[in-house]
Design a protein around this motif. Structure first.
Motif, mmCIF file in Angstrom:
data_model
loop_
_atom_site.group_PDB
_atom_site.id
_atom_site.type_symbol
_atom_site.label_atom_id
_atom_site.label_comp_id
_atom_site.label_asym_id
_atom_site.label_seq_id
_atom_site.Cartn_x
_atom_site.Cartn_y
_atom_site.Cartn_z
ATOM 1 N N GLY A 164 0.799 -1.220 0.000
ATOM 2 C CA GLY A 164 0.000 0.000 0.000
ATOM 3 C C GLY A 164 0.826 1.261 0.000
ATOM 4 N N GLY A 165 2.137 1.161 0.212
ATOM 5 C CA GLY A 165 3.014 2.315 0.142
ATOM 6 C C GLY A 165 3.012 3.162 1.390
ATOM 7 N N LEU A 166 3.342 4.434 1.246
ATOM 8 C CA LEU A 166 3.438 5.356 2.362
ATOM 9 C C LEU A 166 2.058 5.624 2.960
ATOM 10 C CD1 LEU A 166 5.793 8.050 0.765
ATOM 11 C CD2 LEU A 166 6.462 6.197 2.319
ATOM 12 N N VAL A 167 2.035 5.803 4.275
ATOM 13 C CA VAL A 167 0.813 6.219 4.969
ATOM 14 C C VAL A 167 1.066 7.605 5.540
ATOM 15 C CG1 VAL A 167 -0.804 5.736 6.838
ATOM 16 C CG2 VAL A 167 0.191 3.838 5.518
ATOM 17 N N VAL A 168 0.340 8.601 5.037
ATOM 18 C CA VAL A 168 0.561 10.007 5.404
ATOM 19 C C VAL A 168 -0.650 10.524 6.146
ATOM 20 C CG1 VAL A 168 1.121 12.313 4.550
ATOM 21 C CG2 VAL A 168 1.914 10.289 3.287
ATOM 22 N N HIS A 169 -0.434 11.050 7.342
ATOM 23 C CA HIS A 169 -1.503 11.649 8.137
ATOM 24 C C HIS A 169 -1.431 13.167 7.991
ATOM 25 C CE1 HIS A 169 -2.924 8.134 10.640
ATOM 26 N NE2 HIS A 169 -1.814 7.644 10.094
ATOM 27 N N ASP A 170 -2.504 13.764 7.488
ATOM 28 C CA ASP A 170 -2.598 15.206 7.285
ATOM 29 C C ASP A 170 -3.500 15.777 8.375
ATOM 30 O OD1 ASP A 170 -2.709 17.779 6.349
ATOM 31 O OD2 ASP A 170 -3.638 17.301 4.426
ATOM 32 N N LEU A 171 -2.910 16.509 9.313
ATOM 33 C CA LEU A 171 -3.640 16.980 10.489
ATOM 34 C C LEU A 171 -4.270 18.345 10.233
ATOM 35 C CD1 LEU A 171 -1.011 16.033 13.232
ATOM 36 C CD2 LEU A 171 -2.746 14.591 12.135
ATOM 37 N N GLY A 172 -5.551 18.479 10.556
ATOM 38 C CA GLY A 172 -6.243 19.736 10.286
ATOM 39 C C GLY A 172 -6.240 20.040 8.812
ATOM 40 N N CYS A 173 -6.677 19.069 8.012
ATOM 41 C CA CYS A 173 -6.451 19.119 6.561
ATOM 42 C C CYS A 173 -7.236 20.211 5.859
ATOM 43 C CB CYS A 173 -6.776 17.768 5.938
ATOM 44 S SG CYS A 173 -8.540 17.337 6.035
ATOM 45 N N GLY A 174 -8.317 20.711 6.457
ATOM 46 C CA GLY A 174 -9.123 21.708 5.778
ATOM 47 C C GLY A 174 -9.634 21.182 4.449
ATOM 48 N N THR A 175 -9.417 21.920 3.386
ATOM 49 C CA THR A 175 -9.867 21.480 2.057
ATOM 50 C C THR A 175 -8.856 20.581 1.355
ATOM 51 O OG1 THR A 175 -8.965 23.464 1.007
ATOM 52 C CG2 THR A 175 -11.260 23.556 1.737
ATOM 53 N N GLY A 176 -7.763 20.235 2.037
ATOM 54 C CA GLY A 176 -6.814 19.279 1.476
ATOM 55 C C GLY A 176 -5.692 19.867 0.657
ATOM 56 N N SER A 177 -5.368 21.147 0.858
ATOM 57 C CA SER A 177 -4.350 21.779 0.013
ATOM 58 C C SER A 177 -2.967 21.169 0.213
ATOM 59 C CB SER A 177 -4.293 23.281 0.274
ATOM 60 O OG SER A 177 -3.795 23.560 1.567
ATOM 61 N N MET A 178 -2.674 20.708 1.431
ATOM 62 C CA MET A 178 -1.360 20.116 1.669
ATOM 63 C C MET A 178 -1.181 18.852 0.833
ATOM 64 S SD MET A 178 1.432 20.658 3.286
ATOM 65 C CE MET A 178 2.933 19.813 3.758
ATOM 66 N N GLY A 179 -2.207 18.027 0.781
ATOM 67 C CA GLY A 179 -2.123 16.819 -0.037
ATOM 68 C C GLY A 179 -1.980 17.128 -1.510
#
Length: 400
Positions: A164-179
């Motif tokens: 499944g590869g990397l598992v990335v946790h995006d905290l306080g993601c809002g609309t997802g701009s970091m991803g």
């Protein structure tokens, strides 16, 4: 419930709660969201629209067409008086970096960033305006420190291969701009776990997430609704990376220490971007710049939040837990081409300063009117300083 009052003199330090519909970015597609404790089922399932009625996933769930911002906040036109709308109990940080809203917020912090998850404000989660998060996303993308990606890639490449590869946790993601910024810059399959306490923003982040990594590998996503300030090490079990945008400065010392402990306990790196640094440079300069900066910084430190002190505290917290910390500046550089963002940021920045120091109101109103006029004329430039932090666990051999 959050109440809104209106008085003369500025705009919300944090662009306010969602009002009306918000469309998906052009070209976005629905993305699988796992069930369970997660929110939203965008993959063709009936999803709750802004009015609470069942609608189809994707664009229909938000209304409008790509490129149109529905329900946008107040705009001051020539000859009109600016108004300062204060949200009682609201996290003003997103207005700080850029007006938070979160953070992506804080300066106006994705918020941070895009940070819509955080301190409880009652039974209903605070909903930061997606319009603000969309407005600041290009400036956030330009500002993030790409120089931190090579050491991060090296560390991620050294991880054991996993299904499944990397598992990335995006905290306080809002609309997802970091991803949307980071996933296409990393190789290999990725599974993103998006954390926020606003189900509306979580749904948007899921359906607008990227589908492929830098090398074309698959990117999948799931959402988890909850308060990121209460993150535990167990929540990060199996994590390859923890990331956030415009988050640190809307946390307390205890919450940052808990975040550092959770990352260290999970043995995973943390990439935490766009934390306000407390410094603003405007051209042309004005004698009131320094007073407003000081008042805004004091506003960010209210109720125990760290504001511009957050990065220093975070560096210490990660280092004390055996992690190697790298810092890099990530300033917004706003010129005539960013007039809409600069105007919103100015309203939020001045508004928060006046809320902190009401005696500034009369001078601040004149200041804001003059600055907005200069912005509209293409004669104003601003540098809003932020910092990006990369914390890397030390390898078992002891090398950094």
């Amino acid at each position: 419930m959050t109440e809104t009052t209106t008085v003369t003199g500025g705009i919300p330090a944090q662009p306010g709660p969602r009002e009306g519909a918000y469309p998906l970015p052009a070209g976005s597609e629905e993305t699988r969201v796992d069930a369970g404790e997660r929110t939203g089922e965008p993959s063709g399932a009936a999803a709750a629209g802004p009015d609470g009625q069942g609608t189809r996933g994707g664009q229909d769930a938000y209304g409008g067409s790509p490129g149109v911002i529905a329900g946008a906040g107040p705009v001051t036109r020539p000859g009109e008086r600016a108004t300062l709308r204060l949200r009682e109990g609201a996290d003003e940080n997103h207005g700080g970096h850029g007006g938070h809203g979160g953070h992506d917020g804080n300066d106006g912090n994705d918020g941070n960033d895009d940070r819509a998850g955080g301190h409880d404000g009652g039974e209903e989660p605070a909903r930061y305006a997606p319009e603000w998060l969309q407005l600041r996303e290009p400036a956030d993308a330009d500002a993030r420190a790409a120089d931190l990606l090579d050491p991060l890639r090296d560390r991620l490449a050294a991880l054991p291969d996993r299904e499944g590869g990397l598992v990335v946790h995006d905290l306080g993601c809002g609309t997802g701009s970091m991803g949307r910024w980071l996933a296409p810059r990393l190789d290999g399959a990725q599974h993103w776990v998006l954390h926020d306490r606003d189900p509306y923003l979580l749904h948007f982040a899921a359906v607008a997430s990227p589908r492929s990594a830098a090398d074309g590998s698959r990117v999948s996503v799931e959402t988890r609704r909850g308060d990121v300030a209460r993150l535990t090490p167990d929540a990060l079990t199996g994590a390859s990376l923890v990331t956030a945008s415009a988050l640190l400065d809307v946390l307390t010392r205890e919450e940052i220490e808990a975040l550092a402990a959770a990352c260290a306990g999970a043995g995973c790196p943390a990439l935490l971007t766009l934390s306000v640094a407390g410094r603003v440079e405007l051209a042309p300069a004005d004698p009131l710049d320094a007073e407003l900066t000081e008042a805004f910084n004091a506003h960010q430190r209210r109720t125990g939040l760290l504001g511009p002190d957050a990065v220093t505290v975070a560096c210490e917290a990660f280092a004390e837990r055996g992690m190697t910390v790298r810092l890099h500046p990530s300033p917004w550089r706003l010129g005539p081409e960013h007039a809409a963002l600069t105007a919103q940021w100015l309203r939020g920045w001045v508004g928060a300063a006046v809320e902190q120091r009401p005696e500034l109101r009369e001078r601040a109103e004149r200041y804001l009117a003059e600055r907005l006029a200069a912005c509209e004329a293409g004669e104003l430039e601003a540098v809003v300083q932020h910092s990006d932090l990369l914390a890397l666990p030390r390898p078992s051999g002891g090398a950094s």
